[in-house]
Write an enzyme that holds these catalytic residues in place. Structure first.
Site, PDB file in Angstrom:
ATOM      1  N   GLU A  42      -2.858  -3.979   1.975  1.00  0.00           N
ATOM      2  CA  GLU A  42      -1.627  -4.539   1.421  1.00  0.00           C
ATOM      3  C   GLU A  42      -0.878  -5.373   2.463  1.00  0.00           C
ATOM      4  OE1 GLU A  42       2.352  -2.989  -1.005  1.00  0.00           O
ATOM      5  OE2 GLU A  42       1.308  -1.633   0.361  1.00  0.00           O
ATOM      6  N   LYS A 115       2.546  -6.283  -8.231  1.00  0.00           N
ATOM      7  CA  LYS A 115       2.809  -4.846  -8.101  1.00  0.00           C
ATOM      8  C   LYS A 115       3.911  -4.405  -9.064  1.00  0.00           C
ATOM      9  CE  LYS A 115       3.786  -1.507  -4.385  1.00  0.00           C
ATOM     10  NZ  LYS A 115       3.964  -1.392  -2.916  1.00  0.00           N
ATOM     11  N   CYS A 152      -0.872  -0.196  -3.822  1.00  0.00           N
ATOM     12  CA  CYS A 152      -0.190   0.875  -3.093  1.00  0.00           C
ATOM     13  C   CYS A 152       0.554   1.869  -3.990  1.00  0.00           C
ATOM     14  CB  CYS A 152       0.735   0.272  -2.043  1.00  0.00           C
ATOM     15  SG  CYS A 152       1.200   1.468  -0.742  1.00  0.00           S
TER      16      CYS A 152
END
Length: 293
Positions: A42, A115, A152
């Site tokens: 990431e 995300k 993540c």
């Protein structure tokens, strides 16, 4: 079908060009060993800047397409590999996302994922920087398969993994930046690392899919000195569709590794454990509520 997956677990510095050049060299080395898909961690171009809230750090963001997609697109084309990148996207003035971009073998953009779950905790002030994603949970079709790319904090949410699986994702992929809080005891740190690993292996089992997770490694100080910084715990891994480890990196060192993933195995595992068949979709309406009082 056996897919050769390359993972790069790297420490980062404040020198963005050096970070990118080291990644490029490792991509070339993995490609020379036969990698067909390479997954990066990431926000791999820079230090993990979300330890503080600083408006000047928005200067790190870039458009997509932009300089990084051009850079990694050239590497993908040179090496004839698919690359999963993770970038700080500037969508418009004052509008930014934490975005994974998948680069096809010919250097083109196969697709992107913004995300969806954004944390806001000490040393992880991501809500200050990132607008929650608005592209939904949709796999990205590539020459190496249909990739369920998440990022993540998404890895803690079974709903995200399930939605990718229900749309035909052949694997789940998580570029990651997570580490230890220095004030926690060693026992608590280890519990957190193992919980992080376990929940993702659970996604593999529940969906009958391989999981590829690539975390960064090394220590990064907190510029504000409000905390003692983050020691990223590495431990990048690839799990098979029963949650079995195919590979797990350690929590202290950089790592570049090729892992062979048998994509045909998912079909057999789902025949043994037909979780998708037995789902009670007629009874799950309450899942859309924040909490059931």
């Amino acid at each position: 079908m056996t897919l050769k997956v390359g993972i790069i677990q790297q420490h980062n510095t404040s020198d963005e060009e050096d970070n990118k050049q080291r990644l490029a060299a490792k991509c070339r080395a993995l490609a020379n060993q036969g990698a067909e898909l390479i997954v990066l961690q990431e926000l791999h171009n820079s230090l993990y800047f979300c330890q503080t809230e600083d408006v000047d750090l928005f200067d790190l963001a870039e458009p997509i397409p932009g300089p990084s997609t051009e850079f990694f697109g050239a590497i993908a084309k040179e090496c004839n590999v698919v690359i999963v990148t993770s970038l700080f996207e500037k969508r418009a003035a004052g509008l930014y996302h934490n975005t994974a971009v998948v680069i096809e073998r010919d250097g083109s953009i196969a697709g992107k994922y913004r995300k969806m779950h954004i944390p806001d905790d000490p040393a992880y002030y991501e809500k200050f920087y990132f607008t929650p994603g608005d592209l939904g949970f949709h796999p990205i079709d590539t020459s190496v398969g249909r990739l369920g790319v998440l990022v993540c904090w998404d890895q803690w949410y079974p709903e995200a993994a399930r939605l990718m699986a229900l749309q035909g994702a052949e694997m789940l992929i998580y570029p990651t930046a997570i580490g230890y809080e220095s004030s926690d005891t060693p026992e608590e740190q280890e519990r957190q690392r193992e919980a992080w690993t376990t929940v993702q292996r659970g996604h593999a089992v529940a969906n009958g899919l391989p999981v590829i997770t690539v975390n960064r490694i090394g220590y990064e100080p907190d510029p504000s000195h409000q905390t003692n910084g983050i020691q990223f715990w590495g431990s990048s891994f690839v799990a098979g569709p029963q949650g079995e480890f195919l590979f797990r990196a350690n929590n202290k060192e950089e790592c570049e590794q090729i892992v062979e993933v048998d994509l045909k195995r998912s079909e057999q595992v789902r025949r043994w454990w037909p979780f998708l068949r037995d789902r009670r979709i007629d009874k799950y309406g309450d899942i859309l509520k924040r909490f059931i009082d």
